[in-house]
Design a protein around this motif. Structure first.
Motif, PDB file in Angstrom:
ATOM      1  N   SER A 210       0.975  -1.287  -0.166  1.00 28.36           N
ATOM      2  CA  SER A 210      -0.038  -0.092  -0.027  1.00 28.36           C
ATOM      3  C   SER A 210       1.024   1.062  -0.039  1.00 28.36           C
ATOM      4  N   LYS A 211       2.139   1.069   0.364  1.00 32.33           N
ATOM      5  CA  LYS A 211       3.029   2.222   0.413  1.00 32.33           C
ATOM      6  C   LYS A 211       3.742   2.479  -0.776  1.00 32.33           C
ATOM      7  N   ASP A 212       4.252   1.532  -1.222  1.00 37.10           N
ATOM      8  CA  ASP A 212       5.508   1.864  -2.299  1.00 37.10           C
ATOM      9  C   ASP A 212       4.633   1.334  -3.723  1.00 37.10           C
ATOM     10  N   LYS A 213       3.506   2.076  -3.894  1.00 39.03           N
ATOM     11  CA  LYS A 213       2.988   1.552  -5.199  1.00 39.03           C
ATOM     12  C   LYS A 213       3.760   2.511  -6.451  1.00 39.03           C
ATOM     13  N   ALA A 214       3.301   1.664  -7.708  1.00 37.66           N
ATOM     14  CA  ALA A 214       3.884   2.047  -8.919  1.00 37.66           C
ATOM     15  C   ALA A 214       2.831   2.094 -10.115  1.00 37.66           C
ATOM     16  N   LEU A 215       2.875   3.236 -10.804  1.00 42.39           N
ATOM     17  CA  LEU A 215       1.822   3.292 -11.922  1.00 42.39           C
ATOM     18  C   LEU A 215       2.264   2.174 -12.922  1.00 42.39           C
TER      19      LEU A 215
ATOM     20  N   ILE B 202      21.134  10.463   0.191  1.00 42.87           N
ATOM     21  CA  ILE B 202      19.967  11.374   0.168  1.00 42.87           C
ATOM     22  C   ILE B 202      19.226  11.334  -1.223  1.00 42.87           C
ATOM     23  N   PHE B 203      20.295  10.900  -2.240  1.00 42.53           N
ATOM     24  CA  PHE B 203      19.831  10.809  -3.680  1.00 42.53           C
ATOM     25  C   PHE B 203      19.147   9.509  -3.876  1.00 42.53           C
ATOM     26  N   ASP B 204      19.558   8.471  -2.824  1.00 37.36           N
ATOM     27  CA  ASP B 204      19.072   7.055  -3.115  1.00 37.36           C
ATOM     28  C   ASP B 204      17.532   7.111  -2.451  1.00 37.36           C
ATOM     29  N   ILE B 205      17.352   7.941  -1.456  1.00 34.57           N
ATOM     30  CA  ILE B 205      16.127   7.970  -0.839  1.00 34.57           C
ATOM     31  C   ILE B 205      14.984   8.718  -1.735  1.00 34.57           C
ATOM     32  N   VAL B 206      15.435   9.627  -2.353  1.00 37.90           N
ATOM     33  CA  VAL B 206      14.477  10.395  -3.219  1.00 37.90           C
ATOM     34  C   VAL B 206      14.139   9.522  -4.514  1.00 37.90           C
ATOM     35  N   GLU B 207      14.875   8.540  -5.093  1.00 42.77           N
ATOM     36  CA  GLU B 207      14.693   7.805  -6.196  1.00 42.77           C
ATOM     37  C   GLU B 207      13.422   6.924  -5.748  1.00 42.77           C
ATOM     38  N   GLU B 208      12.464   6.785  -7.052  1.00 45.72           N
ATOM     39  CA  GLU B 208      11.423   5.585  -6.580  1.00 45.72           C
ATOM     40  C   GLU B 208      11.303   4.798  -7.982  1.00 45.72           C
ATOM     41  N   ALA B 209      10.577   3.935  -7.742  1.00 45.91           N
ATOM     42  CA  ALA B 209      10.308   2.784  -8.770  1.00 45.91           C
ATOM     43  C   ALA B 209       9.929   3.463 -10.303  1.00 45.91           C
ATOM     44  N   ASP B 210       9.069   4.419  -9.998  1.00 48.05           N
ATOM     45  CA  ASP B 210       8.196   5.045 -11.144  1.00 48.05           C
ATOM     46  C   ASP B 210       9.433   5.785 -12.192  1.00 48.05           C
ATOM     47  N   ASP B 211      10.314   6.039 -11.396  1.00 48.46           N
ATOM     48  CA  ASP B 211      11.451   6.645 -12.269  1.00 48.46           C
ATOM     49  C   ASP B 211      12.060   5.919 -13.454  1.00 48.46           C
ATOM     50  N   TYR B 212      11.784   4.497 -13.364  1.00 51.41           N
ATOM     51  CA  TYR B 212      12.518   3.502 -14.250  1.00 51.41           C
ATOM     52  C   TYR B 212      11.377   2.723 -14.941  1.00 51.41           C
ATOM     53  N   TYR B 213      10.036   3.077 -14.603  1.00 47.12           N
ATOM     54  CA  TYR B 213       9.029   2.352 -15.240  1.00 47.12           C
ATOM     55  C   TYR B 213       8.539   3.193 -16.444  1.00 47.12           C
ATOM     56  N   PHE B 214       9.200   4.582 -16.728  1.00 46.11           N
ATOM     57  CA  PHE B 214       8.615   5.533 -17.648  1.00 46.11           C
ATOM     58  C   PHE B 214       9.881   5.580 -18.512  1.00 46.11           C
ATOM     59  N   PRO B 215       9.665   6.104 -19.759  1.00 49.87           N
ATOM     60  CA  PRO B 215      10.799   6.500 -20.524  1.00 49.87           C
ATOM     61  C   PRO B 215      11.801   7.488 -19.822  1.00 49.87           C
ATOM     62  N   PRO B 216      13.022   7.659 -20.392  1.00 54.03           N
ATOM     63  CA  PRO B 216      14.000   8.572 -19.683  1.00 54.03           C
ATOM     64  C   PRO B 216      13.528   9.888 -19.489  1.00 54.03           C
TER      65      PRO B 216
END
Length: 466
Positions: free
Chosen positions: A129-134, A263-277
């Motif tokens: 429920s927390k780490d959802k991705a589109l 801190i850069f690792d914490i800001v990253e999310e899965a959606d960043d890589y499930y969409f085009p660059p």
């Protein structure tokens, strides 16, 4: 202490240690195997009954001439099951039994036969429920560590993937799994983490991963910026392992701990890589920008309110027109507290009532508090934006760290005006830049020490081949 060859002696010692008369869920069953007395110990609720029935059926059919002389030969050549271990120590037997392993003792053997036919009560591996991705996979970690390791193995089918199991806690004996790639991991950090887990001296890891995090990272507890990244997504954990990081799984916790973490690792999310660059880069930059806005919006507004001569004509509309009954800084502080109060109330509100109560709370805190003169409309609007924007960060720890820095800046700005604002800004920079990862490296790498190539990768989502 070593086990005895005499079954009666082993049974008497175990019954006393396990307090069998008082514990209804620890079950002892006496059986006969090939004419010899035997005994099975297991925990009710952990046993896979179908497998145990098949094993008992096999044991009952054994003939005396088919029974080997040693337990080792019994395990290697007779027992028709894969997950079987030899247990020679009494303490290890008790630990294995309380972990859910079925323990078989046979008269004449000084070794216990451990049958791992456990079946843990668990929920399904549904999307967290927390780490959802589109986009992307919809499975998530659960409270059983064996299933979590299987979810990672499914994604990384390499012999270089290693998963070491350890335990911590004198009473809890909590299972801890360290996952890493043999050819990519930082060996020094790996040895350090192993050593810290081995030296943990606590009675129990009551809060699972949070308890473990506090045990293996003891310095600078007063710095609110998170030292670890937590994820409930197996795909995110697998990606971190392939990047050379270490994943720590704790039994009874549906999250993976990623180390080391900047801190850069914490800001990253899965959606960043499930969409085009291009889209992924936009999402990441938007997240960075909103984080800065939530940190500075209310302190900068307070600073401009205290110095209206600094407001340019084209921004004159931001000035408060209505009468101010409560000092601005107190309005901000009360709303910061009220937002957390509403969040806690939403967590403890039954799901069927959460929506209507949220609507009522929004109306009461919104319209009525403005009409009554407690709050000004502009203050409500800015705090509403801050409250909503906080949810753009997947890390609760980072959101609260930014909140604490914002509160410090508000208080200092109200007391010392521009110098207070600059002092709050300096405290925030020192808290971020002075933080260290668990590996002892810079928390803001590759910004410091500067590495332009890596810095570009942190702000922009590049193509995978790059």
């Amino acid at each position: 202490m070593k086990l005895s060859e005499h079954l009666d002696e082993n049974v008497m010692n175990l019954n006393e240690i396990l307090n069998l008369d008082a514990n209804f869920d620890i079950i002892r069953k006496g059986i006969t195997i090939a004419g010899k007395q035997a005994c099975i110990y297991f925990i009710d609720g952990f046993l896979e009954e179908a497998i145990m029935e098949k094993l008992l059926e096999f044991f009952y059919k054994l003939k005396p001439e088919e029974l080997p002389k040693t337990a080792k030969q019994m395990i290697d050549h007779v027992v028709p099951y894969v997950e079987v271990t030899a247990i020679e120590e009494e303490d290890l037997l008790i630990q294995s039994l309380l972990s859910g392993i079925t323990c078989l003792l046979i008269d004449g053997y000084d070794t216990c036969i451990g049958l791992d036919c456990r079946s843990y009560p668990m929920r399904g591996v549904d999307e967290p429920s927390k780490d959802k991705a589109l986009r992307g996979s919809k499975d998530g970690f659960v409270e059983t560590v064996v299933f979590n390791t299987a979810l990672i193995r499914r994604r990384i089918r390499s012999p270089k993937l290693s998963m070491e199991i350890m335990s911590a806690g004198k009473s809890s004996r909590t299972d801890i799994v360290i996952c890493y790639m043999e050819d990519r991991v930082d060996r020094k950090l790996l040895r350090e983490i192993r050593g810290r887990i081995n030296t943990i001296k606590v009675d129990a890891l009551t809060m699972n991963q949070e308890s473990l995090a506090e045990c293996i990272y003891e310095r600078k507890w007063f710095n609110p910026f998170p030292k670890f990244k937590f994820t409930e997504r197996p795909d995110a954990a697998s990606a971190a392992i392939l990047e050379g990081n270490i994943i720590i799984l704790v039994d009874n916790s549906p999250q993976a701990m990623v180390v080391p973490t900047s801190i850069f690792d914490i800001v990253e999310e899965a959606d960043d890589y499930y969409f085009p660059p291009v889209t992924g880069s936009y999402l990441r930059l938007t997240r960075f920008l909103i984080a800065l806005i939530t940190l500075f919006l209310t302190p900068v507004f307070l600073l401009l309110f205290q110095n209206p001569q600094w407001v340019p004509p084209w921004l004159s509309f931001i000035q408060i027109k209505d009468p101010i009954n409560v000092p601005i800084v107190w309005q901000f502080l009360m709303l910061e507290l009220a937002i957390d109060g509403l969040r806690l109330a939403a967590i403890n509100t039954p799901s069927m009532l959460s929506t209507p109560l949220s609507v009522v709370a929004g109306i009461v805190l919104g319209q009525f508090t403005v009409d009554s003169g407690w709050f000004n409309a502009e203050i409500m609007m800015y705090m509403a934006f801050v409250a909503i924007a906080n949810y753009t960060q997947s890390s609760y720890e980072l959101s609260y760290a930014l909140k604490f820095m914002r509160l410090i800046m508000l208080v200092l700005t109200s007391m010392f005006d521009l110098w207070g604002f600059l002092a709050g800004l300096l405290i925030t920079i020192v808290a971020i830049a002075g933080n260290k990862t668990i590996a002892g490296k810079s928390y803001i790498y590759p910004l410091f020490p500067l590495n332009l190539t890596q810095l570009k990768k942190r702000f922009l989502r590049l193509r995978l081949k790059e």
